[in-house]
Design a protein around this motif. Sequence first.
Motif, PDB file in Angstrom:
ATOM      1  N   THR A 106       0.828  -1.198   0.000  1.00 18.05           N
ATOM      2  CA  THR A 106       0.000   0.000   0.000  1.00 18.05           C
ATOM      3  C   THR A 106       0.864   1.250   0.000  1.00 18.05           C
ATOM      4  O   THR A 106       0.568   2.224  -0.679  1.00 18.05           O
ATOM      5  N   ASN A 107       1.955   1.220   0.743  1.00 17.11           N
ATOM      6  CA  ASN A 107       2.861   2.371   0.837  1.00 17.11           C
ATOM      7  C   ASN A 107       4.298   1.935   0.578  1.00 17.11           C
ATOM      8  O   ASN A 107       4.718   0.857   1.013  1.00 17.11           O
ATOM      9  N   GLY A 108       5.038   2.785  -0.121  1.00 18.83           N
ATOM     10  CA  GLY A 108       6.477   2.549  -0.312  1.00 18.83           C
ATOM     11  C   GLY A 108       6.848   1.783  -1.559  1.00 18.83           C
ATOM     12  O   GLY A 108       8.035   1.457  -1.752  1.00 18.83           O
ATOM     13  N   LEU A 128      12.090   6.254   9.198  1.00 13.90           N
ATOM     14  CA  LEU A 128      12.030   4.821   9.498  1.00 13.90           C
ATOM     15  C   LEU A 128      11.451   4.023   8.330  1.00 13.90           C
ATOM     16  O   LEU A 128      11.917   2.918   8.025  1.00 13.90           O
ATOM     17  N   ALA A 129      10.428   4.561   7.673  1.00 12.11           N
ATOM     18  CA  ALA A 129       9.810   3.839   6.556  1.00 12.11           C
ATOM     19  C   ALA A 129      10.821   3.548   5.465  1.00 12.11           C
ATOM     20  O   ALA A 129      10.813   2.455   4.876  1.00 12.11           O
ATOM     21  N   SER A 151       1.865  11.645   0.596  1.00 16.46           N
ATOM     22  CA  SER A 151       1.107  10.820   1.539  1.00 16.46           C
ATOM     23  C   SER A 151      -0.291  10.604   0.997  1.00 16.46           C
ATOM     24  O   SER A 151      -0.992  11.562   0.679  1.00 16.46           O
ATOM     25  N   LYS A 152      -0.718   9.333   0.905  1.00 17.08           N
ATOM     26  CA  LYS A 152      -1.964   9.007   0.209  1.00 17.08           C
ATOM     27  C   LYS A 152      -3.025   8.374   1.093  1.00 17.08           C
ATOM     28  O   LYS A 152      -4.156   8.189   0.657  1.00 17.08           O
ATOM     29  N   GLY A 174       0.381   6.373   5.387  1.00 16.75           N
ATOM     30  CA  GLY A 174       1.340   7.249   4.732  1.00 16.75           C
ATOM     31  C   GLY A 174       1.511   8.576   5.446  1.00 16.75           C
ATOM     32  O   GLY A 174       2.622   9.122   5.541  1.00 16.75           O
ATOM     33  N   TRP A 175       0.405   9.128   6.008  1.00 15.22           N
ATOM     34  CA  TRP A 175       0.512  10.374   6.768  1.00 15.22           C
ATOM     35  C   TRP A 175       1.345  10.159   8.023  1.00 15.22           C
ATOM     36  O   TRP A 175       2.133  11.028   8.420  1.00 15.22           O
ATOM     37  N   LEU A 176       1.194   9.015   8.652  1.00 12.55           N
ATOM     38  CA  LEU A 176       1.991   8.716   9.842  1.00 12.55           C
ATOM     39  C   LEU A 176       3.482   8.746   9.507  1.00 12.55           C
ATOM     40  O   LEU A 176       4.292   9.309  10.258  1.00 12.55           O
TER      41      LEU A 176
END
Length: 409
Positions: free
Chosen positions: A61-63, A249-250, A301-302, A306-308
């Motif tokens: 979902t992210n990255g 961190l991501a 950020s989607k 992602g906002w975190l």
Amino acid sequence: MTQLPLRAQLASALGRTAATLSRVTGRGDGSVIGGRVGLVLEPDLLKQLARDRKLALVSATNGKTTTTRLITSALTELGEVATNAFGANMPAGHVSALSANKAAPYGVLEVDEKYLPEVLDTTGASVVCLMNLSRDQMDRAAEIWLLAQRWRRALSGKPTHVIANCDDPLVTWGASTAAKVTWVAGGQRWKEDSWSCPECGGPLDRKGADWACRECTFHRPEPHWVLDDDAVIDPRGDRWVLDLQLPGLANRSNGAMALAVAEAFGLHVQSALPRLREVTSVAGRYTTVQRDGRAARLLLSKNPAGWLEAFDVSDPALPIILSVNAQGPDGRDTSWLWDVDYRILRGRPVYVTGERRLDLALRLDVADVPFQLCESFTEAFNAIPPGRLDVIANYTAFQQIRSEFGRAV
């Protein structure tokens, strides 16, 4: 590589021509239209372009875009790599990417979560990288449990080598039917979508990074790779400091996944890691753009997860512009804004813009976060005194902002 059949060669050539025209006329980067033209002329083109290449598919979902970029950078140590660098992550984009570099023996393709089963079946990719699953584009995407179930079915019975984040229970469940899995403890900061066991529906007990179902045998596998703060511990127990230029961190988690994929291609960490350290920006993400004495760092950020991660990277001492649209690529449902904890922005000068700025403004008002509402990004940008600032935007808002600065990469 085996030469393409004549029809496929023609389809590929015409697709590249369409992509070039799109770029020349300023209508886009050509990463989708070229593939669409090619697939109309030869529906089997993706399969033919994938033949004889060693491919990695990257889904989450992210990255996805960042990890695809990191893996691609690492694998250039082995030779040419075809990739969809700008995030066109459906079959048309994959055709464009492979067609643009037909001679490359390697390929790394970012794949939309919904399309992973189809693309895996079509390309026969030998490596699949699975990182995380959380709610995203709720008006068009299936429930994430259903996506994980589709991943399970797609991987079952295939010889694919899966690199998977064992800290995410949904990813673990989705990957667990694969013939070979390399587990990476890449972390999971956003846990709100995985409190229930995907196997039986029971509650998941969590203790630190470990998790297990209270009502069945489903539990976190023992990792082969471990993200340990700013370093990665490989399967042999060796510790490698990442020292990436990409922040947060991501991105360290993305780097750990990339190193595990690189090793699946036969590339040792010692050779792959310097390549990862060369990556400074990914399709505009983390780029700092400058105008009129202001230096703005662009963050994408989607969705809530992602906002975190964007808040983790953002500098709490700086003013910040938030921009949200709700066009097709973003998803038209903005209800996810209520799952984001915006209280972290208290005390910062906050400027709100984008097509759905009123939705975001209401959410900030409820969170008691003072803000200034702006009609456009330019108005928000000019309202901030000269100096540094952060910008967080969702997909189409991000692309619009990039365009204002010449699509900075």
